[in-house]
Design a protein around this motif. Sequence first.
Motif, PDB file in Angstrom:
ATOM      1  N   GLU A  19       3.641   1.363   5.845  1.00 19.85           N
ATOM      2  CA  GLU A  19       3.647  -0.117   5.512  1.00 19.85           C
ATOM      3  C   GLU A  19       4.693  -0.171   4.124  1.00 19.85           C
ATOM      4  O   GLU A  19       5.147  -1.372   3.957  1.00 19.85           O
ATOM      5  CB  GLU A  19       2.242  -0.609   5.342  1.00 19.85           C
ATOM      6  CG  GLU A  19       1.489  -0.746   6.680  1.00 19.85           C
ATOM      7  CD  GLU A  19       0.044  -1.075   6.320  1.00 19.85           C
ATOM      8  OE1 GLU A  19      -0.311  -1.304   5.376  1.00 19.85           O
ATOM      9  OE2 GLU A  19      -0.636  -0.765   7.274  1.00 19.85           O
ATOM     10  N   GLU A  20       4.150   0.492   3.246  1.00 19.26           N
ATOM     11  CA  GLU A  20       4.900   0.580   1.874  1.00 19.26           C
ATOM     12  C   GLU A  20       6.300   0.494   1.814  1.00 19.26           C
ATOM     13  O   GLU A  20       7.045  -0.084   1.300  1.00 19.26           O
ATOM     14  CB  GLU A  20       4.377   2.019   1.018  1.00 19.26           C
ATOM     15  CG  GLU A  20       2.945   1.576   0.350  1.00 19.26           C
ATOM     16  CD  GLU A  20       2.774   2.851  -0.404  1.00 19.26           C
ATOM     17  OE1 GLU A  20       3.471   3.740  -0.699  1.00 19.26           O
ATOM     18  OE2 GLU A  20       1.573   3.007  -0.788  1.00 19.26           O
ATOM     19  N   ARG A  43       5.863  11.227  -2.273  1.00 18.91           N
ATOM     20  CA  ARG A  43       5.132  10.186  -1.659  1.00 18.91           C
ATOM     21  C   ARG A  43       5.615   9.966  -0.281  1.00 18.91           C
ATOM     22  O   ARG A  43       4.621   9.801   0.537  1.00 18.91           O
ATOM     23  CB  ARG A  43       5.236   8.908  -2.581  1.00 18.91           C
ATOM     24  CG  ARG A  43       4.602   7.644  -1.960  1.00 18.91           C
ATOM     25  CD  ARG A  43       3.063   8.010  -2.113  1.00 18.91           C
ATOM     26  NE  ARG A  43       2.479   6.730  -1.543  1.00 18.91           N
ATOM     27  CZ  ARG A  43       1.208   6.928  -1.061  1.00 18.91           C
ATOM     28  NH1 ARG A  43       0.554   8.043  -0.605  1.00 18.91           N
ATOM     29  NH2 ARG A  43       0.705   5.669  -0.692  1.00 18.91           N
ATOM     30  N   TYR A  44       6.967   9.750  -0.199  1.00 18.46           N
ATOM     31  CA  TYR A  44       7.425   9.262   1.259  1.00 18.46           C
ATOM     32  C   TYR A  44       7.815  10.352   2.280  1.00 18.46           C
ATOM     33  O   TYR A  44       7.927   9.902   3.322  1.00 18.46           O
ATOM     34  CB  TYR A  44       8.351   8.098   1.210  1.00 18.46           C
ATOM     35  CG  TYR A  44       7.788   7.188   0.124  1.00 18.46           C
ATOM     36  CD1 TYR A  44       6.688   6.319   0.950  1.00 18.46           C
ATOM     37  CD2 TYR A  44       7.993   6.730  -1.151  1.00 18.46           C
ATOM     38  CE1 TYR A  44       6.119   5.169   0.156  1.00 18.46           C
ATOM     39  CE2 TYR A  44       7.774   5.667  -1.690  1.00 18.46           C
ATOM     40  CZ  TYR A  44       6.844   4.940  -1.127  1.00 18.46           C
ATOM     41  OH  TYR A  44       6.252   3.919  -1.861  1.00 18.46           O
ATOM     42  N   ARG A  48       1.698   3.252  -9.365  1.00 18.98           N
ATOM     43  CA  ARG A  48       2.139   2.297  -8.052  1.00 18.98           C
ATOM     44  C   ARG A  48       3.250   1.566  -8.655  1.00 18.98           C
ATOM     45  O   ARG A  48       4.081   1.197  -7.691  1.00 18.98           O
ATOM     46  CB  ARG A  48       0.864   1.456  -8.058  1.00 18.98           C
ATOM     47  CG  ARG A  48      -0.120   2.013  -6.984  1.00 18.98           C
ATOM     48  CD  ARG A  48      -1.407   0.972  -6.665  1.00 18.98           C
ATOM     49  NE  ARG A  48      -2.383   1.878  -5.838  1.00 18.98           N
ATOM     50  CZ  ARG A  48      -3.617   2.259  -6.576  1.00 18.98           C
ATOM     51  NH1 ARG A  48      -3.607   2.201  -7.845  1.00 18.98           N
ATOM     52  NH2 ARG A  48      -4.128   2.973  -5.617  1.00 18.98           N
ATOM     53  N   PHE A 101       6.748   1.033  -6.869  1.00 17.75           N
ATOM     54  CA  PHE A 101       7.139  -0.566  -6.473  1.00 17.75           C
ATOM     55  C   PHE A 101       8.708  -0.516  -6.766  1.00 17.75           C
ATOM     56  O   PHE A 101       9.575  -1.163  -6.008  1.00 17.75           O
ATOM     57  CB  PHE A 101       6.394  -1.600  -6.789  1.00 17.75           C
ATOM     58  CG  PHE A 101       6.799  -2.768  -6.927  1.00 17.75           C
ATOM     59  CD1 PHE A 101       6.574  -3.440  -5.531  1.00 17.75           C
ATOM     60  CD2 PHE A 101       7.427  -3.515  -7.853  1.00 17.75           C
ATOM     61  CE1 PHE A 101       7.085  -4.681  -5.416  1.00 17.75           C
ATOM     62  CE2 PHE A 101       7.839  -4.701  -7.586  1.00 17.75           C
ATOM     63  CZ  PHE A 101       7.848  -5.392  -6.396  1.00 17.75           C
ATOM     64  N   ARG A 137      10.994   1.245  -4.577  1.00 18.03           N
ATOM     65  CA  ARG A 137      11.101   0.600  -3.296  1.00 18.03           C
ATOM     66  C   ARG A 137      12.159  -0.591  -3.418  1.00 18.03           C
ATOM     67  O   ARG A 137      12.849  -0.680  -2.545  1.00 18.03           O
ATOM     68  CB  ARG A 137       9.861   0.282  -2.641  1.00 18.03           C
ATOM     69  CG  ARG A 137       8.913   1.248  -2.386  1.00 18.03           C
ATOM     70  CD  ARG A 137       7.802   0.971  -1.150  1.00 18.03           C
ATOM     71  NE  ARG A 137       6.954   0.049  -1.797  1.00 18.03           N
ATOM     72  CZ  ARG A 137       5.898   0.235  -2.701  1.00 18.03           C
ATOM     73  NH1 ARG A 137       5.436   1.540  -3.027  1.00 18.03           N
ATOM     74  NH2 ARG A 137       5.206  -0.808  -3.182  1.00 18.03           N
TER      75      ARG A 137
END
Length: 185
Positions: A99-100, A142-143, A164, A168, A171
């Motif tokens: 989702e992120e 993280r990903y 976060r 952000f 991304r």
Amino acid sequence: MEDAEIIELYWQREERAIEETARKYGAYCQGIAYNILGVYEDAEECVSDGYQRSWESIPPERPGRFRAWLGTLVRNISINRWKRERAAKRGGGFSLLLEELGDCLPAPVDTEEAAELRELGRQINRWISRLGEDERRLFLRRYWYGDGIPVLAESLGISQNGLRQRLFRLRRGLRAFLEKEGYHI
């Protein structure tokens, strides 16, 4: 034992290859699988399946970077298991990661776009290679590896909110880069 020696054990069809793989990379693989699945027992099964696939794949394959190859193998097995379980029951920790990233990656229309997806992967790799070392590690932890926010924040010595915000911005940077390259998100 060095990776080349472990791979040679696989080529010689010595079962000790799996033992040496588990000794050297067991915790690494377990971490990848657990971060995706969130259940220790399921992660353990995926790691075991990864060892089995290693046995089946070597030979004929001779991985150049064994650790990365093995990690990718376990990650793919874990993601496939996550997808199967999610189809049966909605939810799961890995869905948050998807989702992120969902708002900065174009969605594929159908499976015939495999060539375009490979190109998208190359573009993402290009973007990642332009990041500073700290940002690159953060993004991948993280990903790719699925490390949780609390774990990452603690290891970096920053607040979860600060982390976060960094994620952000990463991304947002990825999205801007891909849009500049002609991807419609």
